[in-house]
Design an enzyme around this catalytic site. Structure first.
Site, PDB file in Angstrom:
ATOM      1  N   ASP A 130       0.703  -0.961  -0.316  1.00 15.52           N
ATOM      2  CA  ASP A 130       0.362  -0.363   0.238  1.00 15.52           C
ATOM      3  C   ASP A 130       0.458   1.225   0.002  1.00 15.52           C
ATOM      4  O   ASP A 130       2.013   0.851   0.597  1.00 15.52           O
ATOM      5  CB  ASP A 130      -0.644   0.235   1.324  1.00 15.52           C
ATOM      6  CG  ASP A 130       0.524   0.248   2.167  1.00 15.52           C
ATOM      7  OD1 ASP A 130       0.613  -0.605   2.831  1.00 15.52           O
ATOM      8  OD2 ASP A 130      -0.059   1.410   3.395  1.00 15.52           O
ATOM      9  N   GLY A 175       4.755  -0.259   5.688  1.00 16.32           N
ATOM     10  CA  GLY A 175       3.929  -0.584   4.434  1.00 16.32           C
ATOM     11  C   GLY A 175       4.957  -0.570   2.766  1.00 16.32           C
ATOM     12  O   GLY A 175       5.855  -1.510   2.993  1.00 16.32           O
ATOM     13  N   GLU A 176       4.627  -0.490   1.627  1.00 11.73           N
ATOM     14  CA  GLU A 176       4.527  -0.979   0.747  1.00 11.73           C
ATOM     15  C   GLU A 176       4.512  -2.196   0.301  1.00 11.73           C
ATOM     16  O   GLU A 176       4.527  -2.750  -0.923  1.00 11.73           O
ATOM     17  CB  GLU A 176       5.981  -0.048   0.418  1.00 11.73           C
ATOM     18  CG  GLU A 176       6.157   0.982   0.663  1.00 11.73           C
ATOM     19  CD  GLU A 176       7.184   1.371   0.622  1.00 11.73           C
ATOM     20  OE1 GLU A 176       8.258   0.584   0.136  1.00 11.73           O
ATOM     21  OE2 GLU A 176       7.641   2.613   1.021  1.00 11.73           O
ATOM     22  N   GLY A 177       4.357  -3.128   1.144  1.00 20.90           N
ATOM     23  CA  GLY A 177       4.383  -4.723   1.025  1.00 20.90           C
ATOM     24  C   GLY A 177       5.815  -5.428   0.946  1.00 20.90           C
ATOM     25  O   GLY A 177       6.563  -5.587   0.772  1.00 20.90           O
TER      26      GLY A 177
END
Lengths: 377, 377
Positions: free
Chosen positions: B189, B331-333
């Site tokens: 995300d 986040g970001e994966g």
């Protein structure tokens, strides 16, 4: 003349290899660590948001003395040895499994082979004291000190001379790997019954009750566990290892492969190579190493939290927090191999991430309410 | 005509894409799971000694329907969107960072790029609702539903039609990736302020107090945290999301990228692809997905335990135990990418390890004492 008598006669009591190696272990490189801290703050992420990976990148910089460390050349060293105490029925597997598993390692079929291949680490198997002679193999280093230790339930596992010889072998094995090219090393072990001497080491060095540091190993039942606890208590009673003298503990209730791992840790630290400590047996070796020479602790990275109950006691004493918590209890260096990608990820992020400046990303603001209001339509 | 009005007019209220996808989500394949359990017992290691990796291999077999699963083709999908609630000053970073970070992803300079490269996963960025138009790029999927959500402190983030459209976009994005070849997918995300709607979702769906599920996000101070808590409380008060209706909660206090991730999860589960759930925002999406359609839970693997305090609440409600505990909060994966090698290791061990029979290794014995005595010299 048997191998032990030969060792007693040929080797000096004071080992120059060991003392020289310990003298070469330097403090972490504070300048490299400061440079990494400074760079971490400029990378495109909220400060500290990579958590333990940021700490790892700082630690690896301190160990290696490099502010942009690479961990390309990896090795897992699996030290193998047999244990006289197996005769007490303390393991779920027969002692013949030690040489069989060494063969499995050499054939590439064990778990450690799979995980090492995945992470790009070479696997080196070292025979420190398997009870039978093993056929030669390019990946097998023969540094056999004896054909299994003596039964700790009846007397010392090794003489002091044998224990020192095994530590020296460990130092020399890692030195040979450093010569070939090495950026990070993982510890591994193979030796049926070796959770028994490992628990004895923890109990001896920490003063914890035997019941609190003894687990099920490869899977003994309740009765087997009681037998194992009684055996360890008997071993401590008979041998009376000196908790202030790690070498004494190692020789009396340890094992050849455990002593080899102590040497591996010393040799790696002297060579500024990060050492990834696997599970229960490897951590017992790490505990011996840190009690023997405390500065070595800074060179250790704990891979995982083993199912063996004594593992946590040791990690807490060394103030090491394991990276993984996967309920592993296999040994062989499997946890170390599984943890290596995380340590490498920490260094890759440090090297490869863009800075705020490079990426043209705005940094955090002092007054988010003001800016928020400005953005409101 | 603005984009929202167009959506209201053009799309039917009941989405056939979503209902069709949910119908296609089948139970785990019990036969494949049984085959893996049986094989795990024959591999050269004490039964269960690979702990959670053995469980993972069984789960992946159940998800994929394959008893010897491969996880070669990996993708991380990062869904991006902006949040009207950023205007309340709930984030340490200005909203302009969302498109700047998308650009950083496309340039390969963010943490997710580094970790995805390391694990061999492709990174796909999807614009579900960034507040500005983004220049085209081969790795960028444009499925913009709106230019940022509305401010949840004053009304619903999205209409039901918009929320459904974002879920549909997520389904279609993962379907396109499955077409290209996909064995495992990770969620990611990007959206400044998106811990705020995520905390609002957790509070709404679990009934937990806002204070207990609200953290510091990218790093707001104590005053900022109090403002964030007050904003979430106001959002719940004004919108009154229905805890029995996950779509209602998603639309009222969620976000475009969160809705996209809900769709991603649905689409992956329908395609029998394991979904690695990243941190706080991704897990909020997973919670919406599992409350909406409980069978989807079996397709989820929790990557890590975020620093965000509400994360644990959600994982416990879904009965998911995270693989990593690295104090990440990016986040970001990133956590999903870091966990992928462990899931792959689980499958590699299953496929590549030798069995006791193949390796000629003795299995455990029923009476270790007897055998031990026989071996004694």
């Amino acid at each position: 003349m048997n191998i032990q008598v030969r060792l007693e006669l040929e080797r000096p009591v004071m080992s120059h290899i060991i003392s020289h190696t310990l003298q070469n272990i330097e403090p972490l490189d504070m300048a490299a660590m400061a440079a990494v801290r400074e760079r971490q703050a400029r990378l495109t992420k909220p400060a500290g948001s990579l958590g333990r990976l940021e700490e790892l990148s700082i630690k690896v910089a301190g160990i290696t003395g490099k502010s942009m460390p690479h961990l390309d050349r990896k090795a897992i060293i699996v030290m193998a040895g047999d244990h006289g105490v197996a005769a007490e029925g303390v393991s779920a597997y027969p002692a013949e499994v030690t040489p069989q598993m060494v063969q499995n390692f050499l054939n590439g079929g064990a778990a450690i082979n799979v995980f090492a291949r995945q992470t790009g680490a070479r696997v080196v198997i070292a025979d420190l004291g398997v009870a039978v002679d093993l056929p030669g193999h390019p990946q097998l280093v023969n540094r056999k000190i004896g054909y299994g230790t003596r039964n700790i339930a009846h007397g010392p596992a090794m003489t002091l001379v044998e224990a020192r010889a095994a530590v020296e072998a460990g130092i020399q094995i890692v030195q040979a790997e450093i010569q070939k090219g090495l950026d990070i090393i993982g510890t591994g072990d193979m030796g049926i019954a070796n959770t028994t001497p490992s628990s004895a080491i923890v109990a001896a060095l920490t003063g914890q009750e035997v019941e609190r540091v003894t687990g099920r190993g490869t899977g003994i039942d309740g009765q087997g566990w009681e037998r194992k606890v009684a055996t360890i208590k008997q071993a401590l009673e008979i041998n009376r290892p000196d908790p202030e003298n790690a070498l004494d503990v190692l020789a009396k209730v340890g094992g050849f492969e455990i002593a080899g791992l102590v040497g591996l840790i010393f040799g790696a630290a002297a060579g500024r190579i990060p050492v990834v400590i696997d599970g229960f047996i490897s951590t017992a070796a790490a505990l011996v190493a840190t009690e023997w020479h405390p500065p070595v602790r800074d060179y250790l990275i704990a891979a995982h939290n083993s199912v063996e109950i004594g593992h946590r006691v040791m990690l807490e004493r060394m103030e090491l927090v394991p990276l993984l918590n996967l309920d592993l209890r296999l040994g062989e260096g499997t946890g170390a191999a599984l943890a290596m990608p995380l340590i490498e990820a920490a260094c890759l992020a440090l090297r490869e991430m863009a800075t705020f400046n490079e990426a043209g990303v705005s940094e955090r603001e002092e007054n988010p309410v003001e800016t928020g209001r400005k953005l409101q339509k």
